[in-house]
Structure formats: structure tokens, C-alpha cells
Design a protein around this motif. Structure first.
Motif, PDB file in Angstrom:
ATOM      1  N   MET A   1     -44.635 -42.749 -25.434  1.00 20.79           N
ATOM      2  CA  MET A   1     -43.326 -42.530 -26.032  1.00 20.79           C
ATOM      3  C   MET A   1     -42.552 -41.476 -25.262  1.00 20.79           C
ATOM      4  SD  MET A   1     -43.219 -42.996 -30.015  1.00 20.79           S
ATOM      5  CE  MET A   1     -44.077 -44.295 -30.854  1.00 20.79           C
ATOM      6  N   ARG A   2     -43.273 -40.433 -24.837  1.00 24.99           N
ATOM      7  CA  ARG A   2     -42.603 -39.381 -24.072  1.00 24.99           C
ATOM      8  C   ARG A   2     -42.097 -39.918 -22.743  1.00 24.99           C
ATOM      9  NH1 ARG A   2     -42.498 -34.402 -22.497  1.00 24.99           N
ATOM     10  NH2 ARG A   2     -44.442 -34.486 -21.347  1.00 24.99           N
ATOM     11  N   ALA A   3     -42.908 -40.806 -22.148  1.00 28.89           N
ATOM     12  CA  ALA A   3     -42.528 -41.387 -20.862  1.00 28.89           C
ATOM     13  C   ALA A   3     -41.233 -42.183 -20.996  1.00 28.89           C
ATOM     14  CB  ALA A   3     -43.644 -42.283 -20.339  1.00 28.89           C
ATOM     15  N   ARG A   4     -41.005 -42.745 -22.170  1.00 26.84           N
ATOM     16  CA  ARG A   4     -39.781 -43.513 -22.399  1.00 26.84           C
ATOM     17  C   ARG A   4     -38.663 -42.611 -22.919  1.00 26.84           C
ATOM     18  NH1 ARG A   4     -39.370 -48.357 -24.447  1.00 26.84           N
ATOM     19  NH2 ARG A   4     -39.963 -49.618 -22.686  1.00 26.84           N
ATOM     20  N   GLY A   5     -38.940 -41.332 -22.940  1.00 30.54           N
ATOM     21  CA  GLY A   5     -37.885 -40.391 -23.312  1.00 30.54           C
ATOM     22  C   GLY A   5     -37.742 -40.178 -24.801  1.00 30.54           C
ATOM     23  N   ALA A   6     -38.653 -40.763 -25.574  1.00 28.42           N
ATOM     24  CA  ALA A   6     -38.538 -40.622 -27.024  1.00 28.42           C
ATOM     25  C   ALA A   6     -39.207 -39.333 -27.486  1.00 28.42           C
ATOM     26  CB  ALA A   6     -39.182 -41.823 -27.705  1.00 28.42           C
ATOM     27  N   LYS A   7     -38.465 -38.544 -28.225  1.00 23.87           N
ATOM     28  CA  LYS A   7     -39.079 -37.357 -28.808  1.00 23.87           C
ATOM     29  C   LYS A   7     -39.159 -37.592 -30.316  1.00 23.87           C
ATOM     30  CE  LYS A   7     -39.068 -32.341 -28.891  1.00 23.87           C
ATOM     31  NZ  LYS A   7     -39.506 -32.164 -30.284  1.00 23.87           N
ATOM     32  N   VAL A   8     -40.355 -37.857 -30.770  1.00 23.05           N
ATOM     33  CA  VAL A   8     -40.486 -38.180 -32.184  1.00 23.05           C
ATOM     34  C   VAL A   8     -41.302 -37.143 -32.940  1.00 23.05           C
ATOM     35  CG1 VAL A   8     -40.127 -40.656 -32.017  1.00 23.05           C
ATOM     36  CG2 VAL A   8     -42.392 -39.752 -31.622  1.00 23.05           C
ATOM     37  N   THR A   9     -42.212 -36.472 -32.258  1.00 24.70           N
ATOM     38  CA  THR A   9     -43.113 -35.543 -32.937  1.00 24.70           C
ATOM     39  C   THR A   9     -42.546 -34.124 -32.984  1.00 24.70           C
ATOM     40  OG1 THR A   9     -44.996 -36.831 -32.186  1.00 24.70           O
ATOM     41  CG2 THR A   9     -45.465 -34.598 -32.933  1.00 24.70           C
ATOM     42  N   ASP A  10     -42.549 -33.537 -34.189  1.00 24.32           N
ATOM     43  CA  ASP A  10     -42.111 -32.142 -34.336  1.00 24.32           C
ATOM     44  C   ASP A  10     -43.285 -31.186 -34.203  1.00 24.32           C
ATOM     45  OD1 ASP A  10     -39.365 -32.729 -35.061  1.00 24.32           O
ATOM     46  OD2 ASP A  10     -40.191 -33.500 -36.949  1.00 24.32           O
ATOM     47  N   ILE A  11     -44.430 -31.595 -34.760  1.00 25.41           N
ATOM     48  CA  ILE A  11     -45.600 -30.721 -34.831  1.00 25.41           C
ATOM     49  C   ILE A  11     -46.847 -31.536 -34.495  1.00 25.41           C
ATOM     50  CG2 ILE A  11     -47.053 -29.344 -36.412  1.00 25.41           C
ATOM     51  CD1 ILE A  11     -44.427 -28.924 -38.103  1.00 25.41           C
ATOM     52  N   VAL A  12     -47.742 -30.942 -33.700  1.00 30.43           N
ATOM     53  CA  VAL A  12     -49.025 -31.589 -33.418  1.00 30.43           C
ATOM     54  C   VAL A  12     -50.111 -30.871 -34.209  1.00 30.43           C
ATOM     55  CG1 VAL A  12     -50.840 -31.788 -31.654  1.00 30.43           C
ATOM     56  CG2 VAL A  12     -48.519 -32.558 -31.140  1.00 30.43           C
ATOM     57  N   ILE A  13     -50.940 -31.644 -34.904  1.00 30.22           N
ATOM     58  CA  ILE A  13     -52.158 -31.068 -35.482  1.00 30.22           C
ATOM     59  C   ILE A  13     -53.273 -31.375 -34.493  1.00 30.22           C
ATOM     60  CG2 ILE A  13     -53.889 -31.207 -37.320  1.00 30.22           C
ATOM     61  CD1 ILE A  13     -51.702 -31.771 -39.309  1.00 30.22           C
ATOM     62  N   LEU A  14     -53.843 -30.313 -33.935  1.00 29.08           N
ATOM     63  CA  LEU A  14     -54.927 -30.479 -32.977  1.00 29.08           C
ATOM     64  C   LEU A  14     -56.255 -30.379 -33.725  1.00 29.08           C
ATOM     65  CD1 LEU A  14     -55.849 -30.626 -29.949  1.00 29.08           C
ATOM     66  CD2 LEU A  14     -55.883 -28.124 -29.996  1.00 29.08           C
ATOM     67  N   VAL A  15     -56.986 -31.495 -33.743  1.00 27.23           N
ATOM     68  CA  VAL A  15     -58.269 -31.512 -34.434  1.00 27.23           C
ATOM     69  C   VAL A  15     -59.383 -31.141 -33.460  1.00 27.23           C
ATOM     70  CG1 VAL A  15     -59.899 -32.925 -35.747  1.00 27.23           C
ATOM     71  CG2 VAL A  15     -57.456 -33.327 -35.963  1.00 27.23           C
ATOM     72  N   VAL A  16     -60.168 -30.139 -33.827  1.00 24.19           N
ATOM     73  CA  VAL A  16     -61.319 -29.754 -33.011  1.00 24.19           C
ATOM     74  C   VAL A  16     -62.536 -29.677 -33.934  1.00 24.19           C
ATOM     75  CG1 VAL A  16     -62.227 -28.106 -31.325  1.00 24.19           C
ATOM     76  CG2 VAL A  16     -59.755 -28.305 -31.635  1.00 24.19           C
ATOM     77  N   ALA A  17     -63.569 -30.432 -33.593  1.00 22.70           N
ATOM     78  CA  ALA A  17     -64.775 -30.417 -34.424  1.00 22.70           C
ATOM     79  C   ALA A  17     -65.503 -29.089 -34.251  1.00 22.70           C
ATOM     80  CB  ALA A  17     -65.681 -31.586 -34.053  1.00 22.70           C
ATOM     81  N   ALA A  18     -65.818 -28.468 -35.372  1.00 23.31           N
ATOM     82  CA  ALA A  18     -66.438 -27.133 -35.352  1.00 23.31           C
ATOM     83  C   ALA A  18     -67.848 -27.153 -34.757  1.00 23.31           C
ATOM     84  CB  ALA A  18     -66.488 -26.578 -36.774  1.00 23.31           C
ATOM     85  N   ASP A  19     -68.455 -28.345 -34.713  1.00 24.98           N
ATOM     86  CA  ASP A  19     -69.809 -28.425 -34.168  1.00 24.98           C
ATOM     87  C   ASP A  19     -69.807 -28.852 -32.703  1.00 24.98           C
ATOM     88  OD1 ASP A  19     -68.864 -30.961 -34.676  1.00 24.98           O
ATOM     89  OD2 ASP A  19     -70.837 -31.782 -35.189  1.00 24.98           O
TER      90      ASP A  19
END
Ligand code: GDP
Ligand code: MG
Length: 368
Positions: A141-159
Motif C-alpha cells: 500500500m505504501r508503494a502505491r502511495g496510500a497512507k492508511v495506517t495511523d498507528i502500528v501495534i508491534l507484537v513481540v512474543a515475550a518468550d
């Protein structure tokens, strides 16, 4: 607007405005440089100057550039969130858990369908989640110039801690200028080491608030449904800081999130409305296709009459299947929508033709 001024048209054709005005006068139009010309008139005079209709159509397309809104027309809109992270760290589980918790709280039955995005409610406020998984959708989407996301939730497994795709996600988010909220997942596991995750993320520049940084960290368990409302609260807090706003009182603009050809319903696409309001019966252009909204529904399979900023809706009424990342523009003029779509189709054909002839040339050289 569906017009171009005399001055603009003259500039685009590379002729003097006075010459253009003279031609228009001969046609019986007494106009000044700021006078707007409709498409038909512009086409006619352009022909007079030896230009083809497609040049005028291009001008029409350029007018589709977003016009900035007056500050007083902007109202608060929900944040649009994408969940990213390394494989198996729990992206899908988290998306499902957030959605299920909301559906059960929301209504009886709880029939949901995958439309590529959904919205949840917390204390009367909405959050939109894009559930197109992985980084590919985000980068495509970014490559096509679309900006749709305001916030990213980055998931990281604690283990498991920071892994290659964690780094990738951080890089993508940073490149896009999208703030990250870290969800340390799987804290129900005995081998969970959330402090180690914080340490590793600090090396990537994500420093938690308790360590003097600015990144929000929430320890969650998608499986055991731990701290999910807290995570959503943090998303809303971040949204408040960003002061996300849009003008709902105009023709809709948005992005195609997902599209397919449905056997019974024809081309179907999920539109994330970003500005304005999309209503039943509206005409629109999306990529090389145009159409008219015949029906809309949300991810709960409920019929929707209109969709405002940050709302994802599945739309029926396309004349063809658009691509994810295509800009969607609502308009009340069917003729114009058709014109723009056919102009774009023609341009696409030309580019493909050019590619094709180039390829055959290369093949020719190969043979020699
Ligand atoms: P994705 O590849 O990032 O979408 O990860 P998934 O959501 O498919 O999860 C990968 C595996 O981790 C699955 O077996 C899940 O059941 C498991 N999982 C996800 N979240 C949690 C959690 O909070 N706790 C535990 N114990 N397991 C989890
Ligand atoms: Mg997954």
C-alpha cells in the motif's frame, strides 16, 4: 469542481491565455482568465489548438488531487491501526481476540465476516483495525502511495524476543512515520521475559516510558485475554496525542483495502473511507474502474447507508475489480467518473503496450 480555468488550460497547453480567450470569443464566449470551462468546452478549444481529448481528460484527473480542508470543517476521527510483528508472535490471535471480545459485547449472534478491516468500540470510541496480515500489505500500500495506517501495534512474543520481522516492522513503521505501540504478547507463558524484550527493543530505538523513553509498552496475552482493553486504551491515548481529524461533509475519499470478484455479487471491495462520507447511490472512481454504490455492509454483515472517516465498508457496485491500495474517490457526477476511469484505462493500456513492445525488442536482440 468539474472545470478548469481558462488560465490553467492555456498553461497546460503551453499557449498564451490571450490566444485562448480569442478562440473562445470566436465561439461566442466572453471570458476572462479565471473563467471556469466545463469539460466539453475545454475539449472543443483544446482540439482547436491541436490537442487531443485525452489531454483534457488528464487535466480532469489532476483536479482529483485532494483539496485541503478548512480547519473548522475537521472533526475527530477514529485511529486506523495495523498489527505487525514476527511470524507466530501472535498477530492473528491478537486481532481475533480484540474482535471477538468486541463482537460478544456488541450483539447477539456475533456473525462476522472477513472484509480486510474491522472496527471495535471502547467506551463509546471507535478504533479501526486493518486485518490484512503481514508486512506485505503494508508495504504494498505504501508503494502505491496510500497512507492508511495511523498507528502500528508491534507484537513481540515475550518468550521469543526481537526477531528479523520485528526489525523489519520497526523499519517499515519508521519509514512511514507511523508511531509504534509495543504489545509484548504471550505473557501468560512461564518462560515469558518481558524485560528482555524491552531491552532488545531499546537497541532499535524504542524506549519504554518507565525507562525514560516515549514508546508505549503493554504486556498482553492474546490467548488468555490479558490487558486487551488496556492496549486499546493506549491506542486511543496515542490517537488523542495525534489529534486525528477529517472533514466528513464532502464527497468520500479513501483507499481500497481488499477486492475480489464474488460469484454472486460481482466485483466487491472493502473501502477504508478516510475523508468525507460515502453514501448509497454515490458514483465513484477507484483505480481504472468506476461505479455506483449499490450496497454497503460492515464486517458484522450489517447493511450500512453511509460511511464516514476511518470507517471500513464493503462496497458493491464496481464495474471491475480494483487493486488494494487504489485511491477511491466518490463523486456525484456519473459522466465524469466514467470519463476518468476510461482515460485511466487507456493510459494503462498504453503503458502495457509500451512494456510489451519493449519486451519484444529485447527478445529480438536476444535472437540476434
Ligand atoms: P502470527 O503468525 O503472528 O499471526 O501468530 P498466531 O496468532 O498465529 O500465533 C502463533 C501461535 O502462538 C499460535 O499457536 C497461538 O495459539 C500462539 N499464541 C498467540 N498468542 C498467544 C498468547 O498470548 N499466549 C500463548 N501462550 N500463546 C499464544
Ligand atoms: Mg497470522
Amino acid at each position: 469542481s468539474e472545470s478548469i480555468t481558462v488560465g490553467e488550460l492555456a498553461k497546460r497547453m503551453g499557449v498564451k491565455a490571450t490566444d485562448l480567450i480569442r478562440v473562445l470569443m470566436k465561439m461566442g464566449m466572453m471570458v476572462t482568465i479565471n473563467h471556469p470551462l466545463d469539460v466539453d468546452t475545454a475539449t472543443l478549444v483544446a482540439n482547436d489548438f491541436g490537442y487531443e481529448i485525452e489531454n483534457v481528460a488528464l487535466d480532469v484527473d489532476e483536479i482529483l488531487e485532494a483539496v485541503p480542508d478548512a480547519p473548522e470543517s475537521l472533526v475527530k476521527r477514529p485511529p486506523v491501526v495495523t498489527i505487525m510483528g514476527h511470524v507466530d508472535h501472535g498477530k492473528t490471535s491478537l486481532l481475533d481476540a480484540i474482535r471477538e471480545a468486541n463482537v460478544i459485547a456488541g450483539e447477539a449472534g456475533g456473525i462476522t465476516q472477513h472484509i480486510g478491516a474491522y472496527d471495535v468500540e471502547l467506551n463509546g470510541r471507535k478504533i479501526t483495525f486493518l486485518d490484512t496480515p503481514g508486512h506485505e500489505a503494508f508495504t504494498a500500500m505504501r508503494a502505491r502511495g496510500a497512507k492508511v495506517t495511523d498507528i502500528v501495534i508491534l507484537v513481540v512474543a515475550a518468550d521469543d524476543g526481537v526477531m528479523p520481522q520485528t526489525r523489519e516492522a520497526v523499519n517499515h513503521s519508521k519509514a512511514a512515520g507511523v508511531p509504534i505501540i509495543v504489545a509484548i504478547n504471550k505473557i501468560d507463558k512461564p518462560e515469558a521475559k518481558p524485560e528482555r524484550v524491552k531491552q532488545e527493543l531499546m537497541e532499535l530505538g524504542l524506549v519504554s516510558e518507565e525507562w525514560g523513553g516515549e514508546t508505549i509498552f503493554v504486556e498482553v496475552s492474546a490467548k488468555k485475554r490479558i490487558n486487551l482493553p488496556e492496549l486499546l486504551e493506549m491506542v486511543l491515548l496515542q490517537a488523542d496525542v495525534m489529534d486525528l481529524r477529517a472533514n466528513p461533509d464532502k464527497e468520500a475519499r479513501g483507499t481500497i483495502v481488499e477486492a475480489k470478484l464474488d460469484r454472486g455479487r460481482g466485483p466487491v471491495a472493502t473501502v477504508l473511507v478516510q475523508e468525507g462520507t460515502l453514501k448509497n447511490g454515490d458514483f465513484f472512481v477507484a483505480g481504472v474502474h468506476y461505479g455506483r454504490v449499490r450496497a454497503m455492509q460492515n464486517d458484522r454483515a450489517e447493511k450500512v447507508q453511509s460511511a464516514g472517516p476511518s470507517m471500513p465498508v464493503e462496497v458493491i457496485g464496481f464495474t471491475g475489480v480494483p487493486d488494494a491500495g487504489d485511491v477511491f474517490i466518490g463523486m456525484n457526477d456519473e459522466k465524469r467518473a466514467k470519463e476518468i476511469a476510461s482515460h485511466r484505462q487507456q493510459k494503462l493500456r498504453e503503458t502495457e503496450l509500451a512494456k510489451h513492445s519493449k519486451m519484444s525488442l529485447e527478445q529480438l536482440y536476444d535472437k540476434i
